[in-house]
Design a protein around this motif. Structure first.
Motif, PDB file in Angstrom:
ATOM      1  N   CYS A  38      -5.555  -6.329   5.795  1.00 13.20           N
ATOM      2  CA  CYS A  38      -5.062  -5.162   5.108  1.00 13.20           C
ATOM      3  C   CYS A  38      -3.907  -4.357   5.863  1.00 13.20           C
ATOM      4  O   CYS A  38      -4.674  -4.460   7.727  1.00 13.20           O
ATOM      5  N   ASP A  92     -11.577  -7.532   4.718  1.00 16.40           N
ATOM      6  CA  ASP A  92     -10.733  -7.595   4.640  1.00 16.40           C
ATOM      7  C   ASP A  92      -9.082  -6.760   6.260  1.00 16.40           C
ATOM      8  O   ASP A  92      -8.909  -6.032   6.100  1.00 16.40           O
ATOM      9  N   GLU A 110     -14.133   0.597   6.557  1.00 18.46           N
ATOM     10  CA  GLU A 110     -13.008   0.011   5.249  1.00 18.46           C
ATOM     11  C   GLU A 110     -13.182   1.015   3.383  1.00 18.46           C
ATOM     12  O   GLU A 110     -14.483   0.972   3.253  1.00 18.46           O
ATOM     13  N   TRP A 160      -2.862  -2.180  -5.179  1.00 15.47           N
ATOM     14  CA  TRP A 160      -2.445  -3.533  -3.495  1.00 15.47           C
ATOM     15  C   TRP A 160      -1.325  -3.831  -4.841  1.00 15.47           C
ATOM     16  O   TRP A 160      -1.713  -4.531  -5.379  1.00 15.47           O
ATOM     17  N   THR A 208       0.856  -1.318   0.076  1.00 14.37           N
ATOM     18  CA  THR A 208       0.160   0.180   0.074  1.00 14.37           C
ATOM     19  C   THR A 208       0.946   1.289   0.261  1.00 14.37           C
ATOM     20  O   THR A 208       1.883   1.290   0.532  1.00 14.37           O
ATOM     21  N   ASP A 230       1.104  -6.924  -4.382  1.00 17.24           N
ATOM     22  CA  ASP A 230       2.399  -8.546  -3.796  1.00 17.24           C
ATOM     23  C   ASP A 230       3.526  -7.949  -4.326  1.00 17.24           C
ATOM     24  O   ASP A 230       3.171  -8.664  -4.828  1.00 17.24           O
ATOM     25  N   ARG A 271      -2.822  -9.376  -6.451  1.00 15.86           N
ATOM     26  CA  ARG A 271      -2.208 -10.068  -5.082  1.00 15.86           C
ATOM     27  C   ARG A 271      -1.837 -12.057  -5.745  1.00 15.86           C
ATOM     28  O   ARG A 271      -3.253 -12.138  -6.691  1.00 15.86           O
ATOM     29  N   SER A 283      -8.914  -1.757   2.393  1.00 19.85           N
ATOM     30  CA  SER A 283      -9.181  -2.906   2.027  1.00 19.85           C
ATOM     31  C   SER A 283      -8.912  -3.810   0.658  1.00 19.85           C
ATOM     32  O   SER A 283      -8.443  -2.326  -0.424  1.00 19.85           O
ATOM     33  N   ARG A 284      -8.299  -4.864   0.190  1.00 24.47           N
ATOM     34  CA  ARG A 284      -7.795  -5.149  -0.857  1.00 24.47           C
ATOM     35  C   ARG A 284      -8.838  -5.541  -1.563  1.00 24.47           C
ATOM     36  O   ARG A 284      -8.995  -7.057  -1.990  1.00 24.47           O
TER      37      ARG A 284
END
Length: 237
Positions: free
Chosen positions: A156, A153, A203, A209, A93, A211, A127, A116-117
């Motif tokens: 997160c 989530d 949220e 986002w 993030t 990974d 992700r 929140s993803r």
């Protein structure tokens, strides 16, 4: 009282810490917590604090885990900030996304605003599928058994918290290292008997986002999940 400080726990981060991102950012205060790293992380954080006046660092002598490192950071700030946040060191993030969450928190009455993803149209949520699958499974169990608030989530690593609330929620150590976010929400729920979590927590779907594939969650941690669930149930329910 100062505005906002975001706490970032760091353990052996020398190979993935985005130094340039930290050096050029000045939208809010940042506290980098060295969680007893065994590489050169300590010196990188020290150097960042010298070069950017909005960055400070806290050095912990031994590795205590993410939950306790953030807690020590909150205690170190001693209630000097109106808002406190925390964020993962890999900046999956981004700092800019945190700035957006902070602005949302400032214009709301929520005690906690959390990223929140959630992959929706227009967002860039990258992700790995197995981490998404395991994360959704765990999140479903957590919400259906413990929170019962429809939170998507909990895990997160981007959250913004009212400063006074943070001082209360982080006052005592957590039962678990990986699921402390769940404990945080349960502590908030217990401290506000007349409010539901939906009135206290918002949220916000992240715009982006990424990974990085370097998960600090081991298979051993996964095996400990049932025990962690039991510890949470015993203490909070």
């Amino acid at each position: 009282m100062k505005s906002t400080c975001v706490i970032i726990p760091c353990f052996n981060e020398e190979s993935r810490l985005d130094v340039d991102a930290f050096l050029t950012f000045d939208a809010f205060e940042i506290l980098l917590v060295n969680d007893g790293s065994e590489d050169y992380t300590k010196w990188i954080l020290h150097d960042l604090a010298i070069k950017n006046r909005r960055i400070s660092n806290l050095q912990l002598d031994k590795n205590v885990g993410k939950a306790e490192a953030i807690r020590q950071g909150v205690l170190f700030l001693k209630g000097k900030f109106e808002t406190i946040g925390y964020l993962d060191a890999d900046l999956s993030t981004s700092l800019q996304e945190m700035e957006r969450l902070i602005e949302i928190h400032k214009t709301s009455t929520y005690k906690i605003v959390m990223g929140s993803r959630l992959k929706i149209a227009g967002s860039q949520i990258n992700r790995y599928w197995w981490r998404h699958f395991s994360g959704r499974l765990i999140a479903t169990v957590i919400d259906s058994i413990f929170l019962k608030a429809g939170i998507y989530d909990t895990q997160c690593g981007a959250k913004i918290i009212n400063g006074k609330t943070a001082q209360e929620l982080f006052k005592t150590p957590f039962e678990t290292k990986w699921l402390f976010d769940v404990e945080l929400l349960l502590r908030l729920k217990k401290s506000s008997k007349n409010n539901s979590l939906n009135e206290l927590v918002k949220e916000v779907p992240l715009s982006r986002w990424v990974d990085d594939g370097d998960s600090r969650i081991s298979f051993k941690d996964v095996l400990k999940l049932p025990l962690s669930f039991y510890k949470i149930y015993k203490r909070y329910l």
